[in-house]
Design a protein around this motif. Structure first.
Motif, short mmCIF file in Angstrom:
data_model
loop_
_atom_site.label_atom_id
_atom_site.label_comp_id
_atom_site.label_asym_id
_atom_site.label_seq_id
_atom_site.Cartn_x
_atom_site.Cartn_y
_atom_site.Cartn_z
N VAL A 165 50.77 59.84 43.20
CA VAL A 165 50.27 60.00 41.60
C VAL A 165 50.96 58.46 41.18
O VAL A 165 52.03 58.40 41.47
N THR A 166 49.93 57.76 40.68
CA THR A 166 50.21 56.54 40.21
C THR A 166 51.12 56.66 38.98
O THR A 166 51.44 57.83 38.28
N ASP A 167 51.72 55.71 38.48
CA ASP A 167 52.53 55.57 37.52
C ASP A 167 51.76 55.96 36.21
O ASP A 167 52.44 56.13 35.11
N ASN A 168 50.49 55.77 36.07
CA ASN A 168 49.46 56.25 35.31
C ASN A 168 49.00 57.64 35.15
O ASN A 168 48.36 58.35 34.48
N GLY A 169 49.65 58.47 36.33
CA GLY A 169 49.41 59.83 36.37
C GLY A 169 48.01 60.22 37.02
O GLY A 169 47.25 61.30 37.03
N ASN A 170 47.55 59.26 37.66
CA ASN A 170 46.24 59.43 38.30
C ASN A 170 46.13 59.48 39.73
O ASN A 170 47.38 59.32 40.50
N ALA A 171 45.03 59.59 40.60
CA ALA A 171 44.86 59.78 41.98
C ALA A 171 44.48 58.49 42.77
O ALA A 171 43.87 57.49 41.95
N ILE A 172 44.74 58.32 44.00
CA ILE A 172 44.00 57.14 44.79
C ILE A 172 43.31 57.59 45.72
O ILE A 172 43.52 58.44 46.50
N LEU A 173 41.99 56.84 45.82
CA LEU A 173 41.18 56.98 46.89
C LEU A 173 41.03 55.67 47.73
O LEU A 173 40.94 54.89 47.30
N ASP A 174 41.62 55.73 49.22
CA ASP A 174 41.40 54.94 49.97
C ASP A 174 40.00 54.61 50.74
O ASP A 174 39.66 55.71 51.32
N VAL A 175 39.31 53.55 50.30
CA VAL A 175 37.96 53.49 50.94
C VAL A 175 38.02 52.52 52.20
O VAL A 175 38.13 51.31 52.22
N HIS A 176 37.71 53.50 53.50
CA HIS A 176 37.53 52.67 54.58
C HIS A 176 36.19 52.26 55.04
O HIS A 176 35.02 52.58 54.39
N ASN A 177 36.19 51.36 56.13
CA ASN A 177 35.01 50.76 56.58
C ASN A 177 34.03 49.93 55.75
O ASN A 177 32.96 50.09 55.81
N LEU A 178 34.71 49.30 54.83
CA LEU A 178 33.95 48.30 54.26
C LEU A 178 34.05 46.96 54.64
O LEU A 178 35.12 46.46 55.28
N GLN A 179 33.07 46.21 54.83
CA GLN A 179 33.08 44.68 54.94
C GLN A 179 32.63 43.98 53.45
O GLN A 179 31.45 44.16 53.17
N ILE A 180 33.91 43.43 53.01
CA ILE A 180 33.43 42.99 51.59
C ILE A 180 33.14 41.46 51.63
O ILE A 180 34.05 40.70 51.59
N ARG A 181 31.69 41.33 51.57
CA ARG A 181 31.40 39.76 51.60
C ARG A 181 31.00 39.33 50.35
O ARG A 181 31.04 38.11 50.12
N THR A 182 30.80 40.20 49.19
CA THR A 182 30.82 39.73 47.94
C THR A 182 31.76 40.58 47.09
O THR A 182 31.38 41.45 46.29
N PRO A 183 33.17 40.19 47.27
CA PRO A 183 33.98 40.90 46.24
C PRO A 183 33.82 40.90 44.89
O PRO A 183 34.09 42.09 44.22
N ILE A 184 33.56 40.06 44.13
CA ILE A 184 33.53 40.02 42.69
C ILE A 184 32.39 40.90 42.51
O ILE A 184 32.76 41.75 41.45
N ALA A 185 31.22 41.03 43.18
CA ALA A 185 30.14 41.99 42.70
C ALA A 185 30.51 43.25 43.12
O ALA A 185 30.31 44.13 42.15
N LEU A 186 31.38 43.66 44.17
CA LEU A 186 31.75 45.12 44.62
C LEU A 186 32.93 45.52 43.55
O LEU A 186 33.04 46.63 43.40
N GLU A 187 33.72 44.59 43.24
CA GLU A 187 34.85 45.03 42.26
C GLU A 187 34.06 45.54 40.86
O GLU A 187 34.50 46.75 40.49
N GLU A 188 33.35 44.70 40.52
CA GLU A 188 32.55 45.29 39.43
C GLU A 188 31.58 46.49 39.33
O GLU A 188 31.90 47.49 38.52
N GLN A 189 30.97 46.81 40.53
CA GLN A 189 30.15 47.74 40.95
C GLN A 189 31.04 49.26 40.84
O GLN A 189 30.86 50.11 40.43
#
Length: 228
Positions: A165-189
């Motif tokens: 549980v984060t300090d903000n009381g939330n959950a974490i999803l860890d996303v596997h199997n990504l190749q992040i070639r356009t990180p700014i675009a994916l961050e926004e998406q």
């Protein structure tokens, strides 16, 4: 040098890097994780040369206070001169994956406020393409399944980080199997998915300086310049 020694070397380099910038009213932003912990220990040697800190997690705040270093609420300060934190991965553009310690949201907030973002990492974190390290996404608990389905549509394989549980009381999803070639675009998406608080891509606000520890010592790499 082994990995622990490399972490110590970059922590010491970060303290040396910021030392000439410190003034009596300076606020230093401090990150979270094993490398950031070593930086906190080094920062204690500079105590009295600056006003205080803001911390990206409760754990870092406690470690700072244990050294007698003042910790302020970010809302109570006007300016953060520099933010020092580690990373789980970095590419040549100093876009990062962070959040292995589940503090990504507060880390991203402090990084956004800071005039300068200094990343400290050992050479194992340097990658040609981000994504080998699973991308953490902080989510509102009731939206966890919805967000997971949306992340699958983006080509990822989200895994619920059990028992965290984060300090903000939330959950974490860890996303596997990504190749992040356009990180700014994916961050926004990803951030636009309803229920996402934020994700661990630090690309829209990347690091300004990377202190990278390797066999030949600590390299200073600036955004836009690459490795020499």
């Amino acid at each position: 040098m082994n990995q622990d020694q490399l972490k110590r070397a970059v922590a010491e380099a970060a303290a040396a890097y910021i030392a000439p910038k410190l003034e009596s009213d300076t606020i230093v932003g401090v990150g979270t994780g094993s490398t950031a912990n070593l930086f906190i220990d080094c920062l204690a040697e500079l105590k009295g040369k600056f006003d205080g800190t803001v911390a990206s997690s409760e754990a870092s705040a406690e470690r700072l206070k244990a050294h007698g270093i003042p910790v302020y609420d970010l809302n109570a300060v006007d300016d953060v001169l520099v933010y020092v934190d580690g990373a789980d991965e970095t590419d040549a553009h100093l876009a990062l994956i962070k959040g292995g310690g589940a503090a990504l949201t507060r880390e991203k907030i402090v990084a956004a406020v800071a005039q300068e973002f200094v990343c400290i990492a050992d050479e194992s974190k340097w990658v040609p393409v981000l994504g080998n390290f699973p991308l953490p996404v902080e989510v509102i608990p009731m939206a966890r399944s919805h967000v997971a389905r949306e992340l699958v549509k983006l080509g990822g394989d989200p895994v619920y980080r059990q028992g965290v549980v984060t300090d903000n009381g939330n959950a974490i999803l860890d996303v596997h199997n990504l190749q992040i070639r356009t990180p700014i675009a994916l961050e926004e998406q990803i951030n636009n998915i309803v229920g996402v608080v934020t994700n661990g891509l630090f690309a829209a606000r990347n690091a300004d300086v990377l202190l990278l520890g390797g066999a030949n010592g600590v390299e200073t790499i600036r955004a836009g310049e690459g490795r020499k």
